[in-house]
Write a protein that holds these residues in place. Structure first.
Motif, short mmCIF file in Angstrom:
data_model
loop_
_atom_site.label_atom_id
_atom_site.label_comp_id
_atom_site.label_asym_id
_atom_site.label_seq_id
_atom_site.Cartn_x
_atom_site.Cartn_y
_atom_site.Cartn_z
N MET A 1 -6.03 3.93 19.98
CA MET A 1 -5.59 3.68 18.62
C MET A 1 -6.75 3.89 17.66
N GLU A 2 -6.40 4.19 16.41
CA GLU A 2 -7.42 4.36 15.38
C GLU A 2 -7.36 3.17 14.43
N VAL A 3 -8.52 2.79 13.93
CA VAL A 3 -8.56 1.75 12.90
C VAL A 3 -9.18 2.33 11.64
N ALA A 4 -8.50 2.17 10.52
CA ALA A 4 -9.07 2.55 9.22
C ALA A 4 -9.45 1.26 8.52
N GLN A 5 -10.70 1.19 8.04
CA GLN A 5 -11.21 0.00 7.36
C GLN A 5 -11.66 0.40 5.96
N PHE A 6 -11.22 -0.33 4.96
CA PHE A 6 -11.58 0.01 3.58
C PHE A 6 -11.60 -1.28 2.76
N ARG A 7 -12.22 -1.22 1.57
CA ARG A 7 -12.36 -2.42 0.74
C ARG A 7 -11.14 -2.66 -0.13
N CYS A 8 -10.79 -3.92 -0.27
CA CYS A 8 -9.74 -4.36 -1.18
C CYS A 8 -10.30 -5.53 -1.98
N ASN B 1 -12.66 -8.30 0.39
CA ASN B 1 -11.71 -8.26 1.51
C ASN B 1 -11.73 -6.89 2.16
N PHE B 2 -11.44 -6.87 3.45
CA PHE B 2 -11.22 -5.60 4.14
C PHE B 2 -9.73 -5.31 4.23
N GLY B 3 -9.33 -4.09 3.88
CA GLY B 3 -8.03 -3.59 4.24
C GLY B 3 -8.19 -2.95 5.62
N LEU B 4 -7.22 -3.16 6.49
CA LEU B 4 -7.31 -2.62 7.85
C LEU B 4 -5.98 -2.02 8.26
N THR C 1 -2.49 -7.94 3.91
CA THR C 1 -2.21 -7.04 2.78
C THR C 1 -2.95 -7.52 1.53
N PRO C 2 -4.29 -7.49 1.57
CA PRO C 2 -5.05 -7.99 0.43
C PRO C 2 -4.75 -7.27 -0.88
N ASP C 3 -4.35 -6.01 -0.83
CA ASP C 3 -3.99 -5.27 -2.04
C ASP C 3 -2.98 -4.18 -1.68
N GLY C 4 -1.71 -4.42 -2.04
CA GLY C 4 -0.64 -3.50 -1.64
C GLY C 4 -0.86 -2.08 -2.12
N GLU C 5 -1.32 -1.92 -3.37
CA GLU C 5 -1.50 -0.56 -3.91
C GLU C 5 -2.62 0.19 -3.21
N VAL C 6 -3.71 -0.49 -2.93
CA VAL C 6 -4.82 0.16 -2.23
C VAL C 6 -4.38 0.57 -0.83
N ILE C 7 -3.65 -0.31 -0.17
CA ILE C 7 -3.16 -0.01 1.18
C ILE C 7 -2.19 1.18 1.13
N TRP C 8 -1.33 1.17 0.13
CA TRP C 8 -0.37 2.26 -0.04
C TRP C 8 -1.09 3.61 -0.19
N ARG C 9 -2.13 3.62 -1.04
CA ARG C 9 -2.90 4.87 -1.23
C ARG C 9 -3.58 5.32 0.06
N GLU C 10 -4.11 4.37 0.82
CA GLU C 10 -4.76 4.72 2.10
C GLU C 10 -3.75 5.32 3.07
#
Ligand code: ZN
Ligand code: FE
Length: 256
Positions: free
Chosen positions: A4-11, A15-18, A33-42
């Motif tokens: 599996m792959e994990v994508a990690q990014f800031r929210c 907070n980490f989006g994962l 889901t620390p930030d729905g829009e950021v997660i959506w874009r990722e």
């Protein structure tokens, strides 16, 4: 076995989006889901379809995107049974040790109360990823908002029993300040000095300090080290119970 792959990014601010993606089945899960829009874009940028949300606990910075993402994707929201009343949009309630088949890998929910009474970790069995939310941070642990020191120490021991090469992903990038605290109470720890140097370097380069292996955490995280003679001496608690020493570390960190 499929990897599996994990994508990690800031929210938000720290907070980490994962996102956990299984290329074989096409399934993709968001861990909190620390930030729905950021997660959506990722998701869009990777061309991944959200199929699941796994929530680690109910706090405002871990669930705010639940309902919006569910509306847009029809994803299944998984969370702790005892927190079902405070996880927005929860579909599937799991309890300690229960496994969920995600693609062809089992994900085990581990109840780890302490930060909140419903806090859980998710262990991806074959890839050995552990998502700890706000229970365990690199060189730190969550504040005791609902549980006692004894409850949290018991939970951390469950994490410590996992395989040494478990890769830990957590809810926040708090590593640098955690390292400063760890060095104050255990300055002679060589592994800690090395990790702290590495963390300073990573942060200077604006890189994430996670994931981290469980073996590294056992060697450097003061909250997993009540056995350390140096830490016991710092608190004048030589020979005290591990719970007492853990509690002293936690109390001191609150004032740091
Ligand atoms: Zn929290
Ligand atoms: Fe948090």
């Amino acid at each position: 076995m499929s990897r599996m792959e994990v994508a990690q990014f800031r929210c938000r601010s720290d907070n980490f989006g994962l996102l956990l993606h299984d290329p074989a089945s096409g399934l993709t899960a968001a861990i909190d889901t620390p930030d729905g829009e950021v997660i959506w874009r990722e998701l869009q940028s990777r061309n991944w379809q959200l199929s699941h949300i796994f929530n680690t606990h109910h706090h405002y910075d871990h669930v705010p995107g639940n309902e919006m993402l569910k509306e847009r994707t029809g994803c299944t929201i998984v969370g702790a049974k005892i927190d079902a009343h405070r996880i927005p949009g929860i579909d599937l309630q799991l309890t300690d040790g229960e496994q969920y088949l995600f693609g062809n890998q089992a994900i085990t929910m581990i109840e780890t109360p302490g930060h909140t009474m419903g806090s859980v970790c998710y262990f991806v069995q074959e890839d050995r990823f552990l998502f700890t939310g706000d229970t365990l941070f690199s060189m730190g642990c969550g504040r005791l908002m609902e549980g006692s020191a004894q409850t949290m120490w018991h939970s951390l021991q469950k994490i410590m029993a996992l395989p040494e090469d478990t890769k830990i992903y957590c809810g926040h990038e708090y590593t640098l300040t955690n390292a400063e605290f760890a060095l104050e109470i255990e300055p002679g720890n060589k592994a800690l000095q090395a990790r702290a140097n590495k963390v300073r370097e990573l942060r200077r380069a604006r890189q994430d300090t996670l994931p981290v292996s469980l073996s590294s955490e056992k060697a450097t995280n003061p909250f997993l080290r009540p056995d350390s003679a140096e830490i016991q001496k710092y608190f004048n608690l030589q020979g005290a119970s591990k719970t007492e020493i853990f509690a002293a570390i936690r109390t001191h960190k609150n004032q740091f």
